[in-house]
Design a protein around this motif. Structure first.
Motif, PDB file in Angstrom:
ATOM      1  N   VAL A 109       0.818  -1.217   0.000  1.00 10.09           N
ATOM      2  CA  VAL A 109       0.000   0.000   0.000  1.00 10.09           C
ATOM      3  C   VAL A 109       0.860   1.279   0.000  1.00 10.09           C
ATOM      4  CG1 VAL A 109      -1.886  -1.164   1.223  1.00 10.09           C
ATOM      5  CG2 VAL A 109      -0.322   0.321   2.514  1.00 10.09           C
ATOM      6  N   PHE A 113       2.520  11.180   0.107  1.00 11.29           N
ATOM      7  CA  PHE A 113       3.623  11.677   0.934  1.00 11.29           C
ATOM      8  C   PHE A 113       4.744  10.659   1.110  1.00 11.29           C
ATOM      9  CE2 PHE A 113      -0.040  10.631   3.679  1.00 11.29           C
ATOM     10  CZ  PHE A 113       0.468   9.555   4.389  1.00 11.29           C
ATOM     11  N   LYS A 153       1.403  15.904   6.695  1.00 14.00           N
ATOM     12  CA  LYS A 153       0.244  15.244   6.087  1.00 14.00           C
ATOM     13  C   LYS A 153      -0.024  13.898   6.753  1.00 14.00           C
ATOM     14  CE  LYS A 153      -1.334  16.088   1.433  1.00 14.00           C
ATOM     15  NZ  LYS A 153      -1.211  15.703   0.023  1.00 14.00           N
ATOM     16  N   LYS A 197      -6.807  12.226  12.024  1.00 12.49           N
ATOM     17  CA  LYS A 197      -8.196  12.251  11.559  1.00 12.49           C
ATOM     18  C   LYS A 197      -8.854  10.871  11.646  1.00 12.49           C
ATOM     19  CE  LYS A 197     -10.148  15.682   8.580  1.00 12.49           C
ATOM     20  NZ  LYS A 197     -10.062  16.377   7.281  1.00 12.49           N
ATOM     21  N   VAL A 198      -8.096   9.843  11.338  1.00 15.19           N
ATOM     22  CA  VAL A 198      -8.661   8.493  11.428  1.00 15.19           C
ATOM     23  C   VAL A 198      -9.060   8.208  12.882  1.00 15.19           C
ATOM     24  CG1 VAL A 198      -8.240   6.022  11.099  1.00 15.19           C
ATOM     25  CG2 VAL A 198      -7.299   7.660   9.458  1.00 15.19           C
ATOM     26  N   VAL A 221     -11.437  10.267  -2.411  1.00 15.56           N
ATOM     27  CA  VAL A 221      -9.987  10.195  -2.139  1.00 15.56           C
ATOM     28  C   VAL A 221      -9.522   8.735  -2.112  1.00 15.56           C
ATOM     29  CG1 VAL A 221      -8.210  10.500  -0.341  1.00 15.56           C
ATOM     30  CG2 VAL A 221      -9.759  12.380  -0.875  1.00 15.56           C
ATOM     31  N   HIS A 222     -10.268   7.894  -1.426  1.00 15.05           N
ATOM     32  CA  HIS A 222      -9.853   6.499  -1.287  1.00 15.05           C
ATOM     33  C   HIS A 222     -10.035   5.705  -2.574  1.00 15.05           C
ATOM     34  CE1 HIS A 222     -10.001   7.732   2.955  1.00 15.05           C
ATOM     35  NE2 HIS A 222      -8.971   6.915   3.042  1.00 15.05           N
ATOM     36  N   SER A 259      -7.235   6.640  -4.826  1.00 18.90           N
ATOM     37  CA  SER A 259      -5.949   6.110  -4.374  1.00 18.90           C
ATOM     38  C   SER A 259      -5.814   4.609  -4.630  1.00 18.90           C
ATOM     39  CB  SER A 259      -5.765   6.370  -2.881  1.00 18.90           C
ATOM     40  OG  SER A 259      -5.909   7.724  -2.580  1.00 18.90           O
ATOM     41  N   VAL A 281      -7.738   2.233  -3.087  1.00 17.94           N
ATOM     42  CA  VAL A 281      -8.039   1.470  -1.865  1.00 17.94           C
ATOM     43  C   VAL A 281      -9.161   0.463  -2.140  1.00 17.94           C
ATOM     44  CG1 VAL A 281      -8.873   1.654   0.527  1.00 17.94           C
ATOM     45  CG2 VAL A 281      -7.301   3.384  -0.387  1.00 17.94           C
ATOM     46  N   PHE A 305      -9.243  -2.138   4.457  1.00 13.56           N
ATOM     47  CA  PHE A 305      -9.842  -1.599   5.676  1.00 13.56           C
ATOM     48  C   PHE A 305      -9.533  -2.468   6.893  1.00 13.56           C
ATOM     49  CE2 PHE A 305     -11.970   0.940   2.546  1.00 13.56           C
ATOM     50  CZ  PHE A 305     -12.160   2.157   3.181  1.00 13.56           C
ATOM     51  N   VAL A 328      -5.970  -1.479   8.010  1.00 13.09           N
ATOM     52  CA  VAL A 328      -5.936  -0.242   8.798  1.00 13.09           C
ATOM     53  C   VAL A 328      -6.511  -0.489  10.203  1.00 13.09           C
ATOM     54  CG1 VAL A 328      -6.862   2.124   8.965  1.00 13.09           C
ATOM     55  CG2 VAL A 328      -5.886   1.305   6.811  1.00 13.09           C
ATOM     56  N   ALA A 350     -15.810   2.512   8.600  1.00 12.05           N
ATOM     57  CA  ALA A 350     -15.242   1.908   7.393  1.00 12.05           C
ATOM     58  C   ALA A 350     -16.354   1.517   6.419  1.00 12.05           C
ATOM     59  CB  ALA A 350     -14.400   0.680   7.759  1.00 12.05           C
ATOM     60  N   ILE A 383     -17.630   4.491   4.539  1.00  8.83           N
ATOM     61  CA  ILE A 383     -16.703   4.921   3.474  1.00  8.83           C
ATOM     62  C   ILE A 383     -16.733   3.938   2.301  1.00  8.83           C
ATOM     63  CG2 ILE A 383     -14.293   5.436   2.880  1.00  8.83           C
ATOM     64  CD1 ILE A 383     -13.873   6.309   5.805  1.00  8.83           C
TER      65      ILE A 383
END
Ligand code: HEM
Ligand code: ISQ
Length: 154
Positions: free
Chosen positions: A40, A46, A59, A66-67, A97-98, A101, A103, A108, A111, A143, A146
């Motif tokens: 990942v 970043f 970042k 935030k998570v 965003v996810h 990216s 994802v 999930f 994470v 999750a 999202i």
């Protein structure tokens, strides 16, 4: 679903502890994600082009916090309302965003495991299965919200 006052309190209390060293725990959180799923790495802007996890990357820190905060907020809502309410715009933004990216659903779980390991590290002897259960439940709901948004978007 039932989310108890006790569970809400456990989530809030443990976040208060981890919050005291954001640089340390955001880095730990992120490093755990990479340890569980090295592939990942390339998803994160970043990290691109660097060989190691950057220390004190603003970042990385902001997103990691935030998570944790969103999971905490989810716990509060589950207790108050029995469901998760995230502002539509926030959910749409996170969904896109996810999705962009790359994802996928199984990520999930990665994470979540990284989050749990970070709690374990930060809480030490205050960590137990009840704490893990409370965070896991809240995280799963967030999750799912999202993931559902990601599916509606494509
Ligand atoms: C970005 C939260 C799950 C990978 C972000 C951002 C937030 C966030 C707040 C920053 C958005 C921005 O302002 O640009 C969450 C939450 C999750 C979750 C609350 C679960 C409940 C995941 C998973 C992955 C992932 C499972 C996959 C490994 C990423 C990536 C970015 C991102 C690649 C873009 C980072 C960048 O390049 O700047 N996430 N995330 N996230 N997240 Fe997540
Ligand atoms: C983005 N999404 C999920 C988890 C994260 C952890 C650290 C930094 C960014 C993240």
């Amino acid at each position: 679903i039932v989310f108890t006052e006790k569970q809400e309190a456990l989530v809030k209390e443990s976040w208060e502890i981890l919050k005291q060293d954001i640089p340390k725990y955001s880095l730990h959180f992120f490093s755990q994600i990479l340890e569980i799923a090295p592939a990942v790495k390339d998803m994160f802007s970043f990290l691109r082009g660097s060989d190691e996890v950057p220390h004190n990357n603003p970042k990385l820190k902001a997103h990691a916090v935030k998570v944790f905060k969103m999971t905490c907020e989810t716990a509060i809502q589950l207790r108050e309302k029995g469901k998760v309410v995230v502002a539509d715009t926030t959910l749409q933004y996170l969904g896109s965003v996810h999705l962009k990216s790359g994802v996928l659903d199984p990520h999930f779980e990665v994470v979540k495991e990284a989050l749990v390991r970070t709690l374990k590290e930060g809480l030490g002897e205050k960590y137990n299965e009840e704490v893990e259960g409370a965070w896991s439940q809240a995280y799963d709901h967030l999750a799912l919200a999202i993931m559902t948004e990601m599916k509606q978007e494509h």
